[in-house]
Scaffold this motif. Structure first.
Motif, mmCIF file in Angstrom:
data_model
loop_
_atom_site.group_PDB
_atom_site.id
_atom_site.type_symbol
_atom_site.label_atom_id
_atom_site.label_comp_id
_atom_site.label_asym_id
_atom_site.label_seq_id
_atom_site.Cartn_x
_atom_site.Cartn_y
_atom_site.Cartn_z
ATOM 1 N N LEU A 169 0.859 -1.190 0.000
ATOM 2 C CA LEU A 169 0.000 0.000 0.000
ATOM 3 C C LEU A 169 0.891 1.234 0.000
ATOM 4 C CD1 LEU A 169 -2.578 -1.192 2.677
ATOM 5 C CD2 LEU A 169 -3.056 -0.844 0.248
ATOM 6 N N MET A 170 0.735 2.087 -0.997
ATOM 7 C CA MET A 170 1.594 3.260 -1.123
ATOM 8 C C MET A 170 1.242 4.373 -0.152
ATOM 9 S SD MET A 170 2.119 3.651 -5.249
ATOM 10 C CE MET A 170 3.115 5.122 -5.018
ATOM 11 N N GLY A 171 0.042 4.352 0.399
ATOM 12 C CA GLY A 171 -0.418 5.499 1.183
ATOM 13 C C GLY A 171 -1.037 6.518 0.254
ATOM 14 N N ILE A 172 -0.540 7.733 0.286
ATOM 15 C CA ILE A 172 -1.028 8.774 -0.624
ATOM 16 C C ILE A 172 0.113 9.140 -1.573
ATOM 17 C CG2 ILE A 172 -2.080 11.069 -0.801
ATOM 18 C CD1 ILE A 172 -3.110 10.728 2.020
ATOM 19 N N PRO A 173 0.102 8.613 -2.785
ATOM 20 C CA PRO A 173 1.197 8.854 -3.726
ATOM 21 C C PRO A 173 1.407 10.349 -3.980
ATOM 22 C CG PRO A 173 -0.284 7.157 -4.549
ATOM 23 C CD PRO A 173 -0.951 7.758 -3.361
ATOM 24 N N GLY A 174 2.667 10.750 -3.962
ATOM 25 C CA GLY A 174 3.001 12.147 -4.190
ATOM 26 C C GLY A 174 3.067 12.961 -2.918
ATOM 27 N N VAL B 219 1.762 -3.172 -6.197
ATOM 28 C CA VAL B 219 1.809 -1.905 -5.477
ATOM 29 C C VAL B 219 0.473 -1.183 -5.683
ATOM 30 C CG1 VAL B 219 2.989 0.293 -5.185
ATOM 31 C CG2 VAL B 219 4.300 -1.759 -5.760
ATOM 32 N N ILE B 220 -0.295 -1.056 -4.608
ATOM 33 C CA ILE B 220 -1.630 -0.445 -4.668
ATOM 34 C C ILE B 220 -1.507 1.030 -4.294
ATOM 35 C CG2 ILE B 220 -3.992 -0.508 -3.782
ATOM 36 C CD1 ILE B 220 -3.484 -3.440 -3.031
ATOM 37 N N PRO B 221 -1.818 1.949 -5.200
ATOM 38 C CA PRO B 221 -1.721 3.383 -4.884
ATOM 39 C C PRO B 221 -2.885 3.862 -4.039
ATOM 40 C CG PRO B 221 -2.516 3.087 -7.129
ATOM 41 C CD PRO B 221 -2.255 1.709 -6.584
ATOM 42 N N HIS C 185 -11.746 -2.040 -3.138
ATOM 43 C CA HIS C 185 -12.058 -3.068 -4.124
ATOM 44 C C HIS C 185 -11.560 -2.697 -5.517
ATOM 45 C CE1 HIS C 185 -14.953 -4.940 -7.097
ATOM 46 N NE2 HIS C 185 -14.388 -5.985 -6.553
ATOM 47 N N MET C 186 -11.903 -1.510 -5.984
ATOM 48 C CA MET C 186 -11.511 -1.110 -7.331
ATOM 49 C C MET C 186 -9.997 -0.940 -7.457
ATOM 50 S SD MET C 186 -13.951 -1.249 -9.338
ATOM 51 C CE MET C 186 -12.959 -0.620 -10.670
ATOM 52 N N ALA C 187 -9.352 -0.475 -6.398
ATOM 53 C CA ALA C 187 -7.894 -0.308 -6.438
ATOM 54 C C ALA C 187 -7.204 -1.654 -6.602
ATOM 55 C CB ALA C 187 -7.412 0.380 -5.160
ATOM 56 N N VAL C 188 -7.719 -2.704 -5.953
ATOM 57 C CA VAL C 188 -7.129 -4.038 -6.078
ATOM 58 C C VAL C 188 -7.455 -4.638 -7.436
ATOM 59 C CG1 VAL C 188 -7.046 -6.359 -5.083
ATOM 60 C CG2 VAL C 188 -7.208 -4.384 -3.577
ATOM 61 N N VAL C 189 -8.672 -4.436 -7.920
ATOM 62 C CA VAL C 189 -9.058 -4.960 -9.238
ATOM 63 C C VAL C 189 -8.113 -4.445 -10.321
ATOM 64 C CG1 VAL C 189 -10.831 -4.846 -11.039
ATOM 65 C CG2 VAL C 189 -11.476 -5.357 -8.677
ATOM 66 N N LYS C 190 -7.708 -3.181 -10.220
ATOM 67 C CA LYS C 190 -6.820 -2.588 -11.230
ATOM 68 C C LYS C 190 -5.431 -3.216 -11.240
ATOM 69 C CE LYS C 190 -9.144 1.915 -11.306
ATOM 70 N NZ LYS C 190 -9.050 3.349 -10.959
ATOM 71 N N ILE D 293 -8.880 15.944 -11.570
ATOM 72 C CA ILE D 293 -8.602 15.961 -10.132
ATOM 73 C C ILE D 293 -7.419 15.040 -9.843
ATOM 74 C CG2 ILE D 293 -9.518 15.425 -7.837
ATOM 75 C CD1 ILE D 293 -12.268 16.142 -8.878
ATOM 76 N N PRO D 294 -6.394 15.502 -9.126
ATOM 77 C CA PRO D 294 -5.209 14.677 -8.867
ATOM 78 C C PRO D 294 -5.553 13.444 -8.042
ATOM 79 C CG PRO D 294 -5.153 16.694 -7.558
ATOM 80 C CD PRO D 294 -6.281 16.843 -8.519
ATOM 81 N N PRO D 295 -4.776 12.345 -8.192
ATOM 82 C CA PRO D 295 -5.082 11.103 -7.464
ATOM 83 C C PRO D 295 -5.030 11.273 -5.955
ATOM 84 C CG PRO D 295 -2.915 10.994 -8.549
ATOM 85 C CD PRO D 295 -3.618 12.199 -9.082
ATOM 86 N N GLN D 296 -4.186 12.209 -5.472
ATOM 87 C CA GLN D 296 -4.123 12.437 -4.023
ATOM 88 C C GLN D 296 -5.484 12.856 -3.475
ATOM 89 O OE1 GLN D 296 -2.180 13.762 -6.333
ATOM 90 N NE2 GLN D 296 -0.076 14.102 -5.646
ATOM 91 N N ALA D 297 -6.181 13.702 -4.257
ATOM 92 C CA ALA D 297 -7.507 14.167 -3.824
ATOM 93 C C ALA D 297 -8.501 13.010 -3.794
ATOM 94 C CB ALA D 297 -7.999 15.274 -4.745
ATOM 95 N N HIS D 298 -8.421 12.118 -4.804
ATOM 96 C CA HIS D 298 -9.306 10.953 -4.833
ATOM 97 C C HIS D 298 -9.114 10.089 -3.589
ATOM 98 C CE1 HIS D 298 -10.962 11.622 -8.784
ATOM 99 N NE2 HIS D 298 -9.776 11.601 -9.359
ATOM 100 N N ILE D 299 -7.852 9.837 -3.230
ATOM 101 C CA ILE D 299 -7.553 8.958 -2.096
ATOM 102 C C ILE D 299 -7.990 9.602 -0.790
ATOM 103 C CG2 ILE D 299 -5.677 7.837 -0.823
ATOM 104 C CD1 ILE D 299 -4.239 7.549 -3.541
ATOM 105 N N LEU D 300 -7.731 10.903 -0.638
ATOM 106 C CA LEU D 300 -8.171 11.599 0.575
ATOM 107 C C LEU D 300 -9.693 11.568 0.699
ATOM 108 C CD1 LEU D 300 -5.758 14.677 0.599
ATOM 109 C CD2 LEU D 300 -5.874 12.856 2.327
#
Length: 311
Positions: A14-19, A172-174, A180-185, A267-274
């Protein structure tokens, strides 16, 4: 390209919050604060409902079930997230990843189902007040609670089971948790069944549950409009206010996160994860605060417990 089989023996990262890796320590402070608020707030209400027999009524029993679902979701998410932020402990075994996924998503389904039951509770309280205790008996509320639990298990259990049949090209899961969707990718197999089932669950949970809540409040609104007394109208609306706040806190961040994930390309991926973390944690943090403010019985019991303290 590396292909990983036998998902039972794999380890994801698990990367946490990439960037924002350099900010993980600072980001841990608000998340840890939320963790404390959730544990104290939900735990306090559960304790009060457990020890005070006067709170053993349908609305408070349902509230206790909601608190349990919030605690399960939080305990499945935050300890690993804080380990990533504090100790850079990013590895998670695939079985542990699937278990985390089951509890996080399962608790979300149960929470949504309980909100539907609470909407029915408010409908009975406003529209059929004389039959409230007859309709919402303890045994009936218990059966509804078991149905909510069964819904979470039945709908979410296929997700990790479907994932176990896949092979993975990436480990490596970002993300901060096993979404669920993060693992599917991460899979290099044909993932269409996973995608279809994930969409089916979202539509069934969010779509159907919101529809049922809407029906309940439609009948409540009809009943309120028929009331001749302004005091009676205010009392009826006040009866539903806490539940309406909780619905907004639960569904608005979830829908916003889902829409930005699918349509917010810029929208940057950091915002999606937060957002994905906040829509899980905000309801768990705010629910006990909302009910603590809106329900005089809880305020009274808290004051009573505090007054016993010095003695």
């Amino acid at each position: 390209m590396l292909i990983f089989n036998h998902s039972s023996f794999l380890t994801f990262t698990l990367m946490g919050i990439p960037g924002l890796e350099s900010q993980h320590l600072w980001l841990s402070l608000p998340f840890f604060s939320m963790f404390l608020v959730i544990l104290i707030g939900n735990g306090a209400i559960l304790f009060l409902v457990a020890i005070e027999r006067t709170l053993h009524t349908p609305v408070y029993l349902l509230l206790a079930l909601l608190m349990v679902a919030d605690l399960i979701s939080t305990l499945a998410l935050l300890p690993k997230l804080l380990c990533i932020f504090w100790f850079n402990d990013r590895d998670i075994a695939s079985n542990a990843c699937f278990i985390q996924m089951f509890f996080i998503h399962g608790a979300s389904v149960v929470r949504s189902a309980i909100l539907v039951i609470m909407a029915f509770d408010r409908f009975v309280a406003v529209c059929k007040p004389l039959h409230y205790n007859t309709i919402l008996s303890h045994s009936f509320v218990g059966r509804l609670g078991l149905m909510a639990l069964a819904k979470g298990v039945i709908l979410i259990l296929p997700m990790p089971l479907l994932l176990q049949r896949l092979t993975f090209c990436h480990m490596v899961i970002p993300h901060t948790y096993c979404d669920h969707m993060a693992v599917v990718k991460m899979a290099c197999d044909h993932t269409r069944p996973n995608l279809i089932y994930g969409l089916f669950v979202i539509l069934l949970v969010v779509g159907l549950d919101l529809l049922l809540i809407g029906f309940s409040y439609g009948f409540i609104l009809q009943a309120v409009v028929r009331l001749n007394s302004q005091d009676a109208t205010c009392k009826a609306l006040n009866t539903c206010s806490a539940h309406l706040f909780v619905i907004l806190v639960t569904y608005v961040p979830a829908l916003f996160s889902s829409l930005t994930h699918r349509f917010g390309v810029s929208i940057p991926p950091q915002a999606h994860i937060l957002l994905a973390n906040l829509y899980l944690l905000l309801p768990s943090m705010l629910n006990p605060i909302i009910y603590g403010i809106k329900m005089k019985e809880i305020q009274g019991k808290v004051a009573k417990c505090l007054s016993r303290g010095p003695a």
